[in-house]
Design a protein around this motif. Structure first.
Motif, PDB file in Angstrom:
ATOM      1  N   PRO A 157       0.980  -7.863  -2.030  1.00 43.91           N
ATOM      2  CA  PRO A 157       1.390  -6.520  -1.623  1.00 43.91           C
ATOM      3  C   PRO A 157       0.195  -5.616  -1.331  1.00 43.91           C
ATOM      4  O   PRO A 157      -0.872  -5.759  -1.898  1.00 43.91           O
ATOM      5  CB  PRO A 157       2.165  -5.990  -2.831  1.00 43.91           C
ATOM      6  N   VAL A 158       0.429  -4.676  -0.437  1.00 42.45           N
ATOM      7  CA  VAL A 158      -0.602  -3.712  -0.050  1.00 42.45           C
ATOM      8  C   VAL A 158      -0.376  -2.442  -0.852  1.00 42.45           C
ATOM      9  O   VAL A 158       0.748  -1.938  -0.926  1.00 42.45           O
ATOM     10  CB  VAL A 158      -0.528  -3.418   1.462  1.00 42.45           C
ATOM     11  N   ARG A 159      -1.427  -1.924  -1.460  1.00 39.71           N
ATOM     12  CA  ARG A 159      -1.337  -0.696  -2.245  1.00 39.71           C
ATOM     13  C   ARG A 159      -2.091   0.396  -1.503  1.00 39.71           C
ATOM     14  O   ARG A 159      -3.286   0.277  -1.269  1.00 39.71           O
ATOM     15  CB  ARG A 159      -1.923  -0.921  -3.626  1.00 39.71           C
ATOM     16  N   PRO A 173       6.446   2.361   5.692  1.00 37.02           N
ATOM     17  CA  PRO A 173       7.397   1.373   6.221  1.00 37.02           C
ATOM     18  C   PRO A 173       6.899   0.693   7.502  1.00 37.02           C
ATOM     19  O   PRO A 173       7.113  -0.505   7.693  1.00 37.02           O
ATOM     20  CB  PRO A 173       8.654   2.198   6.498  1.00 37.02           C
ATOM     21  N   TRP A 174       6.232   1.447   8.356  1.00 34.95           N
ATOM     22  CA  TRP A 174       5.698   0.865   9.587  1.00 34.95           C
ATOM     23  C   TRP A 174       4.647  -0.196   9.261  1.00 34.95           C
ATOM     24  O   TRP A 174       4.632  -1.278   9.843  1.00 34.95           O
ATOM     25  CB  TRP A 174       5.099   1.964  10.462  1.00 34.95           C
ATOM     26  N   LEU A 175       3.767   0.133   8.320  1.00 34.58           N
ATOM     27  CA  LEU A 175       2.717  -0.793   7.917  1.00 34.58           C
ATOM     28  C   LEU A 175       3.314  -2.031   7.244  1.00 34.58           C
ATOM     29  O   LEU A 175       2.863  -3.152   7.471  1.00 34.58           O
ATOM     30  CB  LEU A 175       1.746  -0.082   6.981  1.00 34.58           C
ATOM     31  N   SER A 176       4.347  -1.828   6.440  1.00 38.03           N
ATOM     32  CA  SER A 176       5.017  -2.941   5.773  1.00 38.03           C
ATOM     33  C   SER A 176       5.653  -3.888   6.787  1.00 38.03           C
ATOM     34  O   SER A 176       5.534  -5.113   6.669  1.00 38.03           O
ATOM     35  CB  SER A 176       6.070  -2.408   4.817  1.00 38.03           C
ATOM     36  N   GLN A 177       6.301  -3.335   7.779  1.00 36.09           N
ATOM     37  CA  GLN A 177       6.916  -4.151   8.816  1.00 36.09           C
ATOM     38  C   GLN A 177       5.856  -4.887   9.630  1.00 36.09           C
ATOM     39  O   GLN A 177       6.013  -6.053   9.973  1.00 36.09           O
ATOM     40  CB  GLN A 177       7.757  -3.267   9.731  1.00 36.09           C
ATOM     41  N   ARG A 178       4.770  -4.225   9.899  1.00 35.38           N
ATOM     42  CA  ARG A 178       3.698  -4.804  10.713  1.00 35.38           C
ATOM     43  C   ARG A 178       2.957  -5.939   9.986  1.00 35.38           C
ATOM     44  O   ARG A 178       2.629  -6.939  10.597  1.00 35.38           O
ATOM     45  CB  ARG A 178       2.736  -3.678  11.054  1.00 35.38           C
ATOM     46  N   LEU A 179       2.707  -5.764   8.689  1.00 30.53           N
ATOM     47  CA  LEU A 179       1.957  -6.759   7.922  1.00 30.53           C
ATOM     48  C   LEU A 179       2.846  -7.834   7.301  1.00 30.53           C
ATOM     49  O   LEU A 179       2.358  -8.886   6.908  1.00 30.53           O
ATOM     50  CB  LEU A 179       1.161  -6.075   6.809  1.00 30.53           C
ATOM     51  N   GLN A 213       4.330  -7.519   4.422  1.00 33.88           N
ATOM     52  CA  GLN A 213       4.171  -7.416   2.973  1.00 33.88           C
ATOM     53  C   GLN A 213       4.644  -6.042   2.531  1.00 33.88           C
ATOM     54  O   GLN A 213       4.562  -5.079   3.287  1.00 33.88           O
ATOM     55  CB  GLN A 213       2.701  -7.576   2.576  1.00 33.88           C
ATOM     56  N   PRO A 214       5.129  -5.919   1.280  1.00 33.43           N
ATOM     57  CA  PRO A 214       5.516  -4.591   0.807  1.00 33.43           C
ATOM     58  C   PRO A 214       4.300  -3.676   0.655  1.00 33.43           C
ATOM     59  O   PRO A 214       3.215  -4.120   0.291  1.00 33.43           O
ATOM     60  CB  PRO A 214       6.166  -4.868  -0.547  1.00 33.43           C
ATOM     61  N   VAL A 215       4.512  -2.405   0.941  1.00 35.91           N
ATOM     62  CA  VAL A 215       3.464  -1.397   0.809  1.00 35.91           C
ATOM     63  C   VAL A 215       3.863  -0.457  -0.322  1.00 35.91           C
ATOM     64  O   VAL A 215       4.935   0.140  -0.289  1.00 35.91           O
ATOM     65  CB  VAL A 215       3.263  -0.608   2.125  1.00 35.91           C
ATOM     66  N   LEU A 227      -4.179  -6.048  -1.928  1.00 36.75           N
ATOM     67  CA  LEU A 227      -5.027  -5.276  -1.026  1.00 36.75           C
ATOM     68  C   LEU A 227      -4.852  -3.789  -1.325  1.00 36.75           C
ATOM     69  O   LEU A 227      -3.738  -3.288  -1.321  1.00 36.75           O
ATOM     70  CB  LEU A 227      -4.642  -5.575   0.425  1.00 36.75           C
ATOM     71  N   ALA A 228      -5.938  -3.082  -1.581  1.00 33.97           N
ATOM     72  CA  ALA A 228      -5.881  -1.655  -1.889  1.00 33.97           C
ATOM     73  C   ALA A 228      -6.566  -0.879  -0.777  1.00 33.97           C
ATOM     74  O   ALA A 228      -7.690  -1.182  -0.396  1.00 33.97           O
ATOM     75  CB  ALA A 228      -6.561  -1.357  -3.222  1.00 33.97           C
TER      76      ALA A 228
END
Length: 96
Positions: free
Chosen positions: A34-36, A56-62, A64-66, A92-93
């Motif tokens: 997950p991305v923090r 949400p955009w970043l989560s959809q793009r990667l 992985q949950p953000v 990932l932070a």
């Protein structure tokens, strides 16, 4: 320009090894955890709002949950310290 034999052999060996190395590099999925997203300002502020909009955009793009984490205080130095000393166990932070 004259190219010595030794330099030519080094270039040739590097050129033949490059495709094999790139296959190994492509095999890894990134990010695997997950991305923090660390925000150094209080919740409800402008930076937090922007983080929650792009989360949400970043989560959809990667894929992985953000997780958005607010760490206010000390002029956002607490959030910066959290990002600098983040261990690999949390994934990932990123700092905003």
């Amino acid at each position: 320009m004259k190219l010595p034999r030794r330099n030519f052999l080094h270039l040739a060996a590097g050129a033949t090894a490059l495709p094999a190395v790139s296959r190994f590099a492509w095999a890894q999925a990134y990010p695997a955890r997950p991305v923090r997203l660390i925000v150094g300002f209080p919740p409800g502020g402008g930076a937090d709002t922007v983080a929650r909009i792009i989360g949400p955009w970043l989560s959809q793009r990667l894929g992985q949950p953000v997780v958005i984490e607010d760490r206010p205080g000390a002029g956002s130095n607490i959030g910066t310290a959290r990002r600098l000393f983040a261990d690999d166990a949390i994934g990932l932070a990123c700092r905003m």
